[in-house]
Write a protein that holds these residues in place. Structure first.
Motif, PDB file in Angstrom:
ATOM      1  N   THR A 154      11.788  34.107  52.163  1.00 28.25           N
ATOM      2  CA  THR A 154      13.252  34.157  52.117  1.00 28.25           C
ATOM      3  C   THR A 154      13.843  34.258  53.517  1.00 28.25           C
ATOM      4  N   MET A 155      13.169  34.975  54.391  1.00 27.76           N
ATOM      5  CA  MET A 155      13.706  35.253  55.728  1.00 27.76           C
ATOM      6  C   MET A 155      13.494  34.133  56.727  1.00 27.76           C
ATOM      7  N   THR A 156      12.548  33.233  56.469  1.00 28.66           N
ATOM      8  CA  THR A 156      12.138  32.252  57.471  1.00 28.66           C
ATOM      9  C   THR A 156      13.298  31.493  58.117  1.00 28.66           C
ATOM     10  N   PRO A 157      14.226  30.896  57.349  1.00 31.35           N
ATOM     11  CA  PRO A 157      15.335  30.176  58.008  1.00 31.35           C
ATOM     12  C   PRO A 157      16.181  31.084  58.902  1.00 31.35           C
ATOM     13  N   SER A 158      16.468  32.299  58.441  1.00 28.76           N
ATOM     14  CA  SER A 158      17.292  33.227  59.224  1.00 28.76           C
ATOM     15  C   SER A 158      16.559  33.700  60.472  1.00 28.76           C
ATOM     16  N   LEU A 159      15.249  33.912  60.365  1.00 34.08           N
ATOM     17  CA  LEU A 159      14.463  34.359  61.516  1.00 34.08           C
ATOM     18  C   LEU A 159      14.439  33.294  62.613  1.00 34.08           C
ATOM     19  N   ILE A 160      14.244  32.051  62.199  1.00 35.31           N
ATOM     20  CA  ILE A 160      14.214  30.967  63.178  1.00 35.31           C
ATOM     21  C   ILE A 160      15.594  30.764  63.793  1.00 35.31           C
ATOM     22  N   ASN A 161      16.630  30.894  62.973  1.00 33.61           N
ATOM     23  CA  ASN A 161      17.990  30.792  63.491  1.00 33.61           C
ATOM     24  C   ASN A 161      18.265  31.891  64.512  1.00 33.61           C
ATOM     25  N   GLN A 162      17.760  33.095  64.249  1.00 26.44           N
ATOM     26  CA  GLN A 162      17.933  34.195  65.194  1.00 26.44           C
ATOM     27  C   GLN A 162      17.197  33.920  66.501  1.00 26.44           C
ATOM     28  N   PHE A 163      16.041  33.282  66.422  1.00 23.78           N
ATOM     29  CA  PHE A 163      15.306  32.923  67.633  1.00 23.78           C
ATOM     30  C   PHE A 163      16.122  31.945  68.470  1.00 23.78           C
ATOM     31  N   ILE A 164      16.767  30.967  67.809  1.00 26.07           N
ATOM     32  CA  ILE A 164      17.596  30.003  68.529  1.00 26.07           C
ATOM     33  C   ILE A 164      18.779  30.708  69.191  1.00 26.07           C
ATOM     34  N   ILE A 165      19.404  31.633  68.465  1.00 25.62           N
ATOM     35  CA  ILE A 165      20.515  32.406  69.034  1.00 25.62           C
ATOM     36  C   ILE A 165      20.046  33.221  70.236  1.00 25.62           C
ATOM     37  N   THR A 166      18.877  33.842  70.097  1.00 25.77           N
ATOM     38  CA  THR A 166      18.313  34.642  71.199  1.00 25.77           C
ATOM     39  C   THR A 166      18.023  33.769  72.410  1.00 25.77           C
ATOM     40  N   LEU A 167      17.493  32.568  72.165  1.00 24.49           N
ATOM     41  CA  LEU A 167      17.211  31.636  73.257  1.00 24.49           C
ATOM     42  C   LEU A 167      18.486  31.297  74.018  1.00 24.49           C
TER      43      LEU A 167
ATOM     44  N   THR B 146      14.364  23.397  66.120  1.00 25.75           N
ATOM     45  CA  THR B 146      14.997  23.133  64.823  1.00 25.75           C
ATOM     46  C   THR B 146      14.114  22.258  63.955  1.00 25.75           C
ATOM     47  N   LYS B 147      13.518  21.230  64.542  1.00 24.64           N
ATOM     48  CA  LYS B 147      12.621  20.352  63.790  1.00 24.64           C
ATOM     49  C   LYS B 147      11.406  21.120  63.286  1.00 24.64           C
ATOM     50  N   ILE B 148      10.847  21.982  64.146  1.00 21.67           N
ATOM     51  CA  ILE B 148       9.703  22.795  63.745  1.00 21.67           C
ATOM     52  C   ILE B 148      10.087  23.745  62.618  1.00 21.67           C
ATOM     53  N   SER B 149      11.283  24.311  62.706  1.00 17.45           N
ATOM     54  CA  SER B 149      11.739  25.258  61.683  1.00 17.45           C
ATOM     55  C   SER B 149      11.886  24.574  60.331  1.00 17.45           C
ATOM     56  N   ARG B 150      12.390  23.341  60.331  1.00 16.87           N
ATOM     57  CA  ARG B 150      12.541  22.618  59.069  1.00 16.87           C
ATOM     58  C   ARG B 150      11.182  22.295  58.459  1.00 16.87           C
ATOM     59  N   TYR B 151      10.221  21.993  59.324  1.00 13.03           N
ATOM     60  CA  TYR B 151       8.858  21.748  58.837  1.00 13.03           C
ATOM     61  C   TYR B 151       8.281  23.011  58.200  1.00 13.03           C
ATOM     62  N   ILE B 152       8.480  24.152  58.866  1.00 16.04           N
ATOM     63  CA  ILE B 152       7.979  25.423  58.329  1.00 16.04           C
ATOM     64  C   ILE B 152       8.671  25.757  57.010  1.00 16.04           C
ATOM     65  N   GLU B 153       9.976  25.514  56.938  1.00 18.31           N
ATOM     66  CA  GLU B 153      10.712  25.769  55.707  1.00 18.31           C
ATOM     67  C   GLU B 153      10.165  24.957  54.547  1.00 18.31           C
ATOM     68  N   ARG B 154       9.856  23.674  54.805  1.00 15.92           N
ATOM     69  CA  ARG B 154       9.302  22.823  53.751  1.00 15.92           C
ATOM     70  C   ARG B 154       7.944  23.333  53.305  1.00 15.92           C
ATOM     71  N   LYS B 155       7.132  23.737  54.275  1.00 18.67           N
ATOM     72  CA  LYS B 155       5.797  24.247  53.935  1.00 18.67           C
ATOM     73  C   LYS B 155       5.873  25.512  53.111  1.00 18.67           C
ATOM     74  N   THR B 156       6.743  26.448  53.502  1.00 16.42           N
ATOM     75  CA  THR B 156       6.867  27.688  52.747  1.00 16.42           C
ATOM     76  C   THR B 156       7.476  27.439  51.371  1.00 16.42           C
ATOM     77  N   ALA B 157       8.348  26.434  51.271  1.00 19.72           N
ATOM     78  CA  ALA B 157       8.941  26.110  49.977  1.00 19.72           C
ATOM     79  C   ALA B 157       7.888  25.539  49.038  1.00 19.72           C
ATOM     80  N   TYR B 158       6.971  24.721  49.559  1.00 17.57           N
ATOM     81  CA  TYR B 158       5.914  24.161  48.733  1.00 17.57           C
ATOM     82  C   TYR B 158       4.963  25.233  48.238  1.00 17.57           C
ATOM     83  N   GLY B 159       4.886  26.340  49.030  1.00 20.36           N
ATOM     84  CA  GLY B 159       3.948  27.404  48.666  1.00 20.36           C
ATOM     85  C   GLY B 159       4.455  28.337  47.602  1.00 20.36           C
ATOM     86  N   LYS B 160       5.707  28.153  47.166  1.00 23.12           N
ATOM     87  CA  LYS B 160       6.272  29.078  46.169  1.00 23.12           C
ATOM     88  C   LYS B 160       5.616  28.872  44.825  1.00 23.12           C
TER      89      LYS B 160
END
Length: 218
Positions: free
Chosen positions: A144-157, A204-218
């Protein structure tokens, strides 16, 4: 001076600054994650005294500008307590504390999104609350947190650019130093923006890939 000429002459300086930017962002987000996990677990616990402390920390950080926080850590603390620290150390502390408060809320939300029955089931199987949190709740919350965590990393960057005000030679400061030499403000800031855009686009591209992978794992 043309953009390509600036890139050829000063591209190395900008890459060096980008390296410092990534160092600040990655190190900061690692420490912020630790802070966030600790604060989030406290906030979902029943210890009201620790919850008050974490609540004060989160509210102060979220209620004050990051620029002011950086000034307090780099200029205020040394002056008040005689502490010595380098610009980079102060920057990492500032970015970690700032991002940690936001990470705490992201992680808390992820934990609370997990069905409470999961904890009850884990406890009924003989797991301690700590072990159940580590092995059952947090792994599920991570999806659940993955998109928000990656977004926070982008904000931090992007927030690392603010740390140029305390003298850290990250990407923005590298751009300022080059402009002081050639006065090509428009071209140089365009290059700095391009560097930020490229690295954030890749993340952002990496984050979308991770999101797809975690979604498939549900």
């Amino acid at each position: 001076m043309k953009l390509i000429d600036l890139l050829v002459e000063f591209g190395g300086d900008l890459l060096s600054g980008l390296g410092v930017t990534l160092q600040l962002a990655i190190t900061g987000i690692i420490f912020a994650s630790i802070i966030g996990i600790v604060c989030a677990i406290i906030n979902v616990s029943k210890n009201k005294y620790l919850k008050i402390i974490t609540s004060i920390y989160i509210n102060i950080i979220r209620g004050t500008p990051f620029l002011v926080q950086a000034y307090i850590i780099y200029f205020g603390l040394p002056g008040a307590f005689g502490i010595r620290m380098s610009e980079l150390t102060a920057g990492i502390i500032a970015i970690s504390l700032n991002a940690g408060a936001y990470m705490a809320e992201i992680i808390r939300g992820g934990i609370e999104a997990v069905d409470k029955g999961q904890m009850e089931a884990a406890r009924s199987l003989g797991l301690s609350s700590r072990k159940a949190m580590r092995k059952i709740i947090l792994p599920q919350a991570l999806r659940t947190m993955t998109p928000s965590l990656i977004n926070q990393f982008i904000i931090t960057l992007k927030d690392t650019s603010i740390l140029s005000i305390i003298g850290i030679r990250e990407l923005t400061m590298a751009g300022k130093l080059v402009i002081a030499k050639n006065y090509e403000s428009m071209a140089m800031w365009s290059l700095v923006a391009l560097y930020y855009f490229i690295i954030i686009y890749v993340i952002t591209k990496i984050s979308r890939y991770i999101e797809r992978k975690t979604a498939y794992g549900k």
